[in-house]
Design a protein around this motif. Structure first.
Motif, PDB file in Angstrom:
ATOM      1  N   CYS A 101     -13.447  -0.431   5.405  1.00 34.74           N
ATOM      2  CA  CYS A 101     -12.552  -1.448   6.131  1.00 34.74           C
ATOM      3  C   CYS A 101     -10.929  -1.253   5.617  1.00 34.74           C
ATOM      4  O   CYS A 101     -10.120  -2.109   6.366  1.00 34.74           O
ATOM      5  CB  CYS A 101     -13.097  -2.923   5.839  1.00 34.74           C
ATOM      6  N   SER A 102     -10.955  -0.540   4.591  1.00 33.60           N
ATOM      7  CA  SER A 102      -9.450  -0.699   4.090  1.00 33.60           C
ATOM      8  C   SER A 102      -8.524   0.271   4.912  1.00 33.60           C
ATOM      9  O   SER A 102      -7.322  -0.516   5.010  1.00 33.60           O
ATOM     10  CB  SER A 102      -9.618   0.068   2.680  1.00 33.60           C
ATOM     11  N   GLY A 103      -8.656   0.942   5.642  1.00 37.91           N
ATOM     12  CA  GLY A 103      -7.914   1.855   6.212  1.00 37.91           C
ATOM     13  C   GLY A 103      -6.949   2.732   5.639  1.00 37.91           C
ATOM     14  O   GLY A 103      -5.907   3.156   6.043  1.00 37.91           O
ATOM     15  N   VAL A 104      -7.103   2.819   4.382  1.00 38.92           N
ATOM     16  CA  VAL A 104      -6.250   3.636   3.214  1.00 38.92           C
ATOM     17  C   VAL A 104      -6.423   5.020   3.725  1.00 38.92           C
ATOM     18  O   VAL A 104      -7.402   5.655   4.252  1.00 38.92           O
ATOM     19  CB  VAL A 104      -6.959   3.698   2.045  1.00 38.92           C
ATOM     20  N   ARG A 105      -5.179   5.657   3.935  1.00 38.67           N
ATOM     21  CA  ARG A 105      -5.073   7.215   4.317  1.00 38.67           C
ATOM     22  C   ARG A 105      -4.046   7.921   3.423  1.00 38.67           C
ATOM     23  O   ARG A 105      -3.427   7.309   2.462  1.00 38.67           O
ATOM     24  CB  ARG A 105      -4.776   7.285   5.542  1.00 38.67           C
ATOM     25  N   ALA A 106      -3.888   9.069   3.636  1.00 42.31           N
ATOM     26  CA  ALA A 106      -3.016   9.935   2.969  1.00 42.31           C
ATOM     27  C   ALA A 106      -1.247   9.246   2.769  1.00 42.31           C
ATOM     28  O   ALA A 106      -0.832   9.017   3.765  1.00 42.31           O
ATOM     29  CB  ALA A 106      -2.872  11.311   3.569  1.00 42.31           C
ATOM     30  N   GLY A 107      -1.036   9.511   1.602  1.00 44.91           N
ATOM     31  CA  GLY A 107       0.386   8.952   1.317  1.00 44.91           C
ATOM     32  C   GLY A 107       0.386   7.384   1.071  1.00 44.91           C
ATOM     33  O   GLY A 107       1.512   6.775   0.874  1.00 44.91           O
ATOM     34  N   HIS A 108      -0.331   6.534   1.432  1.00 47.45           N
ATOM     35  CA  HIS A 108      -0.556   5.036   0.989  1.00 47.45           C
ATOM     36  C   HIS A 108      -0.409   4.716  -0.375  1.00 47.45           C
ATOM     37  O   HIS A 108      -0.909   5.644  -1.125  1.00 47.45           O
ATOM     38  CB  HIS A 108      -1.962   4.580   1.335  1.00 47.45           C
ATOM     39  N   LYS A 109       0.122   3.663  -0.691  1.00 53.21           N
ATOM     40  CA  LYS A 109       0.059   3.051  -2.017  1.00 53.21           C
ATOM     41  C   LYS A 109      -0.580   1.901  -1.998  1.00 53.21           C
ATOM     42  O   LYS A 109      -0.728   0.778  -1.333  1.00 53.21           O
ATOM     43  CB  LYS A 109       1.659   2.613  -2.564  1.00 53.21           C
ATOM     44  N   VAL A 110      -1.809   1.953  -2.930  1.00 59.25           N
ATOM     45  CA  VAL A 110      -2.956   0.746  -3.100  1.00 59.25           C
ATOM     46  C   VAL A 110      -2.882   0.208  -4.443  1.00 59.25           C
ATOM     47  O   VAL A 110      -2.820   0.862  -5.426  1.00 59.25           O
ATOM     48  CB  VAL A 110      -4.194   1.730  -2.805  1.00 59.25           C
ATOM     49  N   LEU A 111      -3.237  -1.031  -4.379  1.00 61.25           N
ATOM     50  CA  LEU A 111      -3.487  -1.804  -5.641  1.00 61.25           C
ATOM     51  C   LEU A 111      -4.894  -2.234  -5.572  1.00 61.25           C
ATOM     52  O   LEU A 111      -5.450  -3.035  -4.718  1.00 61.25           O
ATOM     53  CB  LEU A 111      -2.540  -3.030  -5.556  1.00 61.25           C
ATOM     54  N   ASP A 112      -5.609  -1.608  -6.728  1.00 59.92           N
ATOM     55  CA  ASP A 112      -6.968  -2.020  -6.875  1.00 59.92           C
ATOM     56  C   ASP A 112      -7.101  -3.302  -7.899  1.00 59.92           C
ATOM     57  O   ASP A 112      -6.952  -2.849  -9.259  1.00 59.92           O
ATOM     58  CB  ASP A 112      -7.958  -0.684  -7.255  1.00 59.92           C
ATOM     59  N   LEU A 113      -6.775  -4.227  -7.518  1.00 59.12           N
ATOM     60  CA  LEU A 113      -6.644  -5.345  -8.467  1.00 59.12           C
ATOM     61  C   LEU A 113      -7.936  -5.837  -8.875  1.00 59.12           C
ATOM     62  O   LEU A 113      -9.150  -5.872  -8.306  1.00 59.12           O
ATOM     63  CB  LEU A 113      -6.020  -6.572  -7.709  1.00 59.12           C
ATOM     64  N   ALA A 114      -8.137  -6.194 -10.290  1.00 61.10           N
ATOM     65  CA  ALA A 114      -9.068  -6.343 -11.020  1.00 61.10           C
ATOM     66  C   ALA A 114     -10.141  -5.354 -11.022  1.00 61.10           C
ATOM     67  O   ALA A 114     -11.375  -5.556 -10.933  1.00 61.10           O
ATOM     68  CB  ALA A 114      -9.906  -7.887 -10.585  1.00 61.10           C
ATOM     69  N   GLY A 115      -9.577  -3.981 -10.827  1.00 60.00           N
ATOM     70  CA  GLY A 115     -10.233  -3.002 -10.528  1.00 60.00           C
ATOM     71  C   GLY A 115     -11.421  -2.531 -11.636  1.00 60.00           C
ATOM     72  O   GLY A 115     -12.236  -1.395 -11.318  1.00 60.00           O
TER      73      GLY A 115
END
Length: 251
Positions: free
Chosen positions: A58-72
């Motif tokens: 459901c995240s829609g994450v794809r190449a080139g994105h910047k992602v924060l995995d908080l409390a990861g």
């Protein structure tokens, strides 16, 4: 003198001074960090992997994105996001607890994931990033441990880019009476016993069970996300509502 309501908060079922909660939560996760992954598999019978897989879908994450995995924590989501964003993207694994962050760093580096992951110790209420930094923010099984959840949600909104999305994966409330009774028995009897047997720490796992019960229900959390500025907020229940995945966008 009794503390005013504004100066107290919940630590599981206990009422504690607000400025002491963060250190108390830190003690819990310092204690459980080394056995965290093993206990996750045992506590959820492995189902946490499916919950996290749905979050990624459901995240829609794809190449080139910047992602924060908080409390990861130990980096389950970070590992997959690292593969999805590729060489031109970046994943920040953020956690307030240095013991959890250390375990996550060692696990991911042992898996050969080094190039596009940054590790940052941070407080969700005061994220150390510029406005409009991230395409996607996730927080999985971490929001219930945050002292000021409203402040944390506003902080997440601030650092999210316009068009970006937040996903909150967290234990929630089931409206199935039979399942609720079974879950209560499991949480307050078997879970602490399992924590004692595997991690030699029953009290930390008792707190974790209590923190789940004190966390806002699905509609309340949705309203909190609305108040923080998120739009098109929604949620989906998993495993009968024991877990819910909330999503909101910044436009």
């Amino acid at each position: 003198m009794k503390e005013s309501q504004d100066n107290t908060t919940h630590f599981g079922y206990k009422t504690v001074e607000t400025d002491k909660k963060a250190s108390m939560v830190a003690d819990v996760f310092h204690s459980v960090a080394a056995k965290y992954d093993i206990m996750n598999d045992l506590m959820s019978f492995g189902i946490h992997r499916l919950w996290k897989r749905q979050t990624i879908a459901c995240s829609g994450v794809r190449a080139g994105h910047k992602v924060l995995d908080l409390a990861g924590g130990t980096g389950d989501l970070t590992a997959r996001f690292s593969e999805l964003v590729g060489d031109k993207g970046q994943v920040v694994l953020g956690d307030i607890n240095d013991s959890m962050l250390k375990v996550g760093r060692e696990k991911l580096r042992d898996s050969g994931l080094v190039g596009n992951i940054e590790y940052v110790q941070m407080n969700a209420e005061m994220l150390p990033f510029d406005d409009n930094t991230f395409d996607v923010i996730t927080i999985a099984f971490g929001l219930r441990n945050v002292t000021d959840k409203d402040k944390a949600l506003r902080s997440m909104y601030r650092v999210l880019k316009p068009g970006g999305r937040l996903l909150v994966l967290e234990f929630s409330k089931t409206d199935n009476e039979a399942l609720a009774k079974l879950y209560d028995m499991y949480s307050f009897t078997l879970l602490p016993a399992m924590g004692k047997l595997v991690a030699n720490d029953s009290e930390s796992y008792r707190y974790l069970a209590e923190s789940i019960r004190m966390h806002p229900d699905q509609e309340t959390l949705k309203s909190m996300m609305d108040e923080a500025g998120f739009e098109q907020t929604d949620y989906q229940n998993m495993t009968g509502g024991i877990v819910a995945l909330h999503r909101g966008f910044k436009f």
